[in-house]
Every structure is written in structure tokens, then in C-alpha cells.
Scaffold this motif. Structure first.
Motif, PDB file in Angstrom:
ATOM      1  N   ARG A  57       0.856  -1.176   0.000  1.00 38.39           N
ATOM      2  CA  ARG A  57       0.000   0.000   0.000  1.00 38.39           C
ATOM      3  C   ARG A  57       0.898   1.233   0.000  1.00 38.39           C
ATOM      4  N   LEU A  58       0.343   2.340  -0.505  1.00 35.10           N
ATOM      5  CA  LEU A  58       1.120   3.554  -0.720  1.00 35.10           C
ATOM      6  C   LEU A  58       0.380   4.756  -0.173  1.00 35.10           C
ATOM      7  N   ARG A  59       1.135   5.839   0.043  1.00 33.78           N
ATOM      8  CA  ARG A  59       0.505   7.100   0.404  1.00 33.78           C
ATOM      9  C   ARG A  59       1.442   8.244   0.046  1.00 33.78           C
ATOM     10  N   ASN A  60       0.841   9.393  -0.194  1.00 34.09           N
ATOM     11  CA  ASN A  60       1.580  10.628  -0.410  1.00 34.09           C
ATOM     12  C   ASN A  60       1.741  11.333   0.928  1.00 34.09           C
ATOM     13  N   GLY A  61       2.968  11.696   1.283  1.00 37.57           N
ATOM     14  CA  GLY A  61       3.221  12.465   2.496  1.00 37.57           C
ATOM     15  C   GLY A  61       2.545  11.873   3.709  1.00 37.57           C
ATOM     16  N   THR A  62       1.724  12.697   4.366  1.00 31.59           N
ATOM     17  CA  THR A  62       1.001  12.240   5.557  1.00 31.59           C
ATOM     18  C   THR A  62      -0.450  11.898   5.234  1.00 31.59           C
ATOM     19  N   GLY A  63      -0.751  11.741   3.930  1.00 33.17           N
ATOM     20  CA  GLY A  63      -2.117  11.422   3.507  1.00 33.17           C
ATOM     21  C   GLY A  63      -2.544  10.025   3.922  1.00 33.17           C
ATOM     22  N   SER A  64      -3.698   9.637   3.449  1.00 29.70           N
ATOM     23  CA  SER A  64      -4.260   8.319   3.774  1.00 29.70           C
ATOM     24  C   SER A  64      -3.580   7.234   2.954  1.00 29.70           C
ATOM     25  N   TRP A  65      -3.498   6.052   3.523  1.00 30.31           N
ATOM     26  CA  TRP A  65      -2.947   4.910   2.806  1.00 30.31           C
ATOM     27  C   TRP A  65      -3.914   4.457   1.725  1.00 30.31           C
ATOM     28  N   SER A  66      -3.383   3.991   0.602  1.00 28.34           N
ATOM     29  CA  SER A  66      -4.202   3.384  -0.443  1.00 28.34           C
ATOM     30  C   SER A  66      -4.706   2.037   0.063  1.00 28.34           C
ATOM     31  N   GLU A  67      -5.585   1.432  -0.692  1.00 31.87           N
ATOM     32  CA  GLU A  67      -6.006   0.062  -0.396  1.00 31.87           C
ATOM     33  C   GLU A  67      -4.820  -0.868  -0.651  1.00 31.87           C
ATOM     34  N   TRP A  68      -4.800  -2.008   0.012  1.00 32.76           N
ATOM     35  CA  TRP A  68      -3.774  -3.004  -0.266  1.00 32.76           C
ATOM     36  C   TRP A  68      -3.940  -3.502  -1.685  1.00 32.76           C
ATOM     37  N   GLN A  69      -2.844  -3.679  -2.387  1.00 28.51           N
ATOM     38  CA  GLN A  69      -2.883  -4.178  -3.756  1.00 28.51           C
ATOM     39  C   GLN A  69      -1.771  -5.207  -3.947  1.00 28.51           C
ATOM     40  N   SER A  70      -1.843  -5.909  -5.059  1.00 29.73           N
ATOM     41  CA  SER A  70      -0.807  -6.901  -5.370  1.00 29.73           C
ATOM     42  C   SER A  70       0.529  -6.206  -5.550  1.00 29.73           C
ATOM     43  N   VAL A  71       1.583  -6.885  -5.145  1.00 30.92           N
ATOM     44  CA  VAL A  71       2.917  -6.305  -5.297  1.00 30.92           C
ATOM     45  C   VAL A  71       3.340  -6.349  -6.759  1.00 30.92           C
ATOM     46  N   ALA A  72       4.092  -5.360  -7.161  1.00 32.08           N
ATOM     47  CA  ALA A  72       4.655  -5.280  -8.504  1.00 32.08           C
ATOM     48  C   ALA A  72       5.951  -4.491  -8.398  1.00 32.08           C
ATOM     49  N   ALA A  73       6.894  -4.805  -9.252  1.00 31.20           N
ATOM     50  CA  ALA A  73       8.185  -4.113  -9.216  1.00 31.20           C
ATOM     51  C   ALA A  73       8.059  -2.665  -9.681  1.00 31.20           C
ATOM     52  N   LEU A  74       7.031  -2.366 -10.470  1.00 35.75           N
ATOM     53  CA  LEU A  74       6.821  -1.014 -10.982  1.00 35.75           C
ATOM     54  C   LEU A  74       5.346  -0.655 -10.841  1.00 35.75           C
ATOM     55  N   ILE A  75       5.077   0.460 -10.159  1.00 38.07           N
ATOM     56  CA  ILE A  75       3.705   0.948  -9.991  1.00 38.07           C
ATOM     57  C   ILE A  75       3.671   2.407 -10.407  1.00 38.07           C
ATOM     58  N   GLU A  76       2.699   2.756 -11.248  1.00 42.85           N
ATOM     59  CA  GLU A  76       2.485   4.153 -11.609  1.00 42.85           C
ATOM     60  C   GLU A  76       1.709   4.818 -10.474  1.00 42.85           C
ATOM     61  N   TRP A  77       2.159   6.011 -10.037  1.00 38.32           N
ATOM     62  CA  TRP A  77       1.584   6.655  -8.867  1.00 38.32           C
ATOM     63  C   TRP A  77       1.384   8.133  -9.126  1.00 38.32           C
ATOM     64  N   GLY A  78       0.293   8.693  -8.613  1.00 40.27           N
ATOM     65  CA  GLY A  78       0.001  10.115  -8.755  1.00 40.27           C
ATOM     66  C   GLY A  78       0.415  10.901  -7.529  1.00 40.27           C
ATOM     67  N   LEU A  79       1.271  11.887  -7.740  1.00 36.94           N
ATOM     68  CA  LEU A  79       1.685  12.777  -6.656  1.00 36.94           C
ATOM     69  C   LEU A  79       0.597  13.801  -6.369  1.00 36.94           C
ATOM     70  N   VAL A  80       0.676  14.445  -5.225  1.00 31.95           N
ATOM     71  CA  VAL A  80      -0.225  15.540  -4.886  1.00 31.95           C
ATOM     72  C   VAL A  80       0.155  16.730  -5.767  1.00 31.95           C
ATOM     73  N   VAL A  81      -0.840  17.381  -6.356  1.00 26.99           N
ATOM     74  CA  VAL A  81      -0.612  18.520  -7.247  1.00 26.99           C
ATOM     75  C   VAL A  81      -0.028  19.696  -6.466  1.00 26.99           C
ATOM     76  N   GLY A  82       0.851  20.444  -7.105  1.00 32.28           N
ATOM     77  CA  GLY A  82       1.452  21.631  -6.503  1.00 32.28           C
ATOM     78  C   GLY A  82       2.953  21.485  -6.394  1.00 32.28           C
ATOM     79  N   ASP A  83       3.671  22.507  -6.793  1.00 31.24           N
ATOM     80  CA  ASP A  83       5.125  22.471  -6.754  1.00 31.24           C
ATOM     81  C   ASP A  83       5.645  22.238  -5.337  1.00 31.24           C
ATOM     82  N   GLY A  84       6.780  21.567  -5.236  1.00 33.60           N
ATOM     83  CA  GLY A  84       7.419  21.342  -3.945  1.00 33.60           C
ATOM     84  C   GLY A  84       7.903  19.911  -3.800  1.00 33.60           C
ATOM     85  N   VAL A  85       8.492  19.618  -2.662  1.00 37.07           N
ATOM     86  CA  VAL A  85       8.995  18.278  -2.372  1.00 37.07           C
ATOM     87  C   VAL A  85       7.819  17.347  -2.098  1.00 37.07           C
ATOM     88  N   LYS A  86       7.810  16.222  -2.774  1.00 38.71           N
ATOM     89  CA  LYS A  86       6.761  15.212  -2.595  1.00 38.71           C
ATOM     90  C   LYS A  86       7.400  13.941  -2.046  1.00 38.71           C
TER      91      LYS A  86
END
Length: 142
Positions: A67-96
Motif C-alpha cells: 500500500r502507498l501514500r503521499n506524504g502524511t495522507g491516507s494509505w491506499s487500499e492493499w494491492q498486489s505487489v509489482a516491481a513497478l507501480i504508476e503513482w500520482g503525486l499531490v498537485v502543486g510544486d514542492g517536495v513530494k
């Protein structure tokens, strides 16, 4: 139980079980080793969609999910493991920062592993002033 943890890109915890009656340390076991790398370790991106390169090891029951999360946001649902996952960052310039946790088949959850990247979606700006900002000019060399 004695727990030894280290973190240099990988999250590795080792523990020793101690025999209660004798106090003798009996064995070494590796818990989950977790790693997450954003866009091959790039420092900057202009795209909110990034590739997460994941690496894990569990010497006991094996990894069941991630499972994944951006910063201190909520965790995603559990998903199958994969060596490569496409992920969306939180919009807005800065360190993510993106965090990842793994769950093994026994239900144990790893410590969080993370990586960070600087999001820069603001194009550069600039201007040019020719010939002292005159409206017209008669000379080719300005």
C-alpha cells in the motif's frame, strides 16, 4: 527479543529470539526488507504521475500486498505487489514524499519505506529589453 534496524535506501530489521529460561540468543531472522524509488532516483519531475520502483524481501511467508501514500495522507487500499507501480503525486510544486508498506502472508506489516522528489510544474519566466526599450530603432546593432 532484540531488534536491530538500519536504513540506507533499504529498510531492514533483524531480530534475535531469546530463550527465556536460559537467556541464550537462538537465531537470527530477517523481517521484511522494503525499498521504494521514485522515477529511478530523479531529483526533479514536471509530471504528477511518476513510476515507483519497488523492491522487497521477506524470508518467511512472502509478500502478499503493498500500500502507498503521499506524504502524511491516507494509505491506499492493499494491492498486489509489482516491481513497478504508476503513482500520482499531490498537485502543486514542492517536495513530494511517497511512502510504501508491505504486508506478508502472515499479516505482518513492514516499516514504511519512502523516497522523495521535487515537483516543478511552473515554467520559467523572463523578458528581454532591446535598445533601452525604444519602440523603434534604425540601427541593426542594438
Amino acid at each position: 527479543m532484540v531488534v536491530l534496524c538500519g536504513h540506507v535506501g533499504l529498510r531492514l530489521c533483524m531480530y534475535r529470539e531469546q530463550d527465556q529460561p536460559t537467556g541464550r540468543l537462538e537465531e537470527f531472522r530477517a523481517q521484511v526488507v522494503a525499498r521504494a524509488v521514485i522515477d529511478d532516483g530523479a531529483d526533479w519531475t514536471a509530471d504528477v504521475t511518476v513510476d515507483l520502483h519497488l523492491d522487497w524481501t521477506d524470508l518467511q511467508s512472502g509478500i502478499a500486498g503493498v500500500r502507498l501514500r503521499n506524504g502524511t495522507g491516507s494509505w491506499s487500499e492493499w494491492q498486489s505487489v509489482a516491481a513497478l507501480i504508476e503513482w500520482g503525486l499531490v498537485v502543486g510544486d514542492g517536495v513530494k514524499v511517497v511512502h510504501v508498506e508491505y504486508r506478508d502472508h502472515a499479516g505482518n506489516i513492514s516499516d514504511s519505506a519512502s523516497d522523495s522528489i521535487q515537483l516543478d510544474q511552473t515554467p520559467p519566466t523572463g523578458s528581454i529589453v532591446l535598445n533601452g526599450n525604444d519602440e523603434f530603432c534604425c540601427d541593426r546593432a542594438v
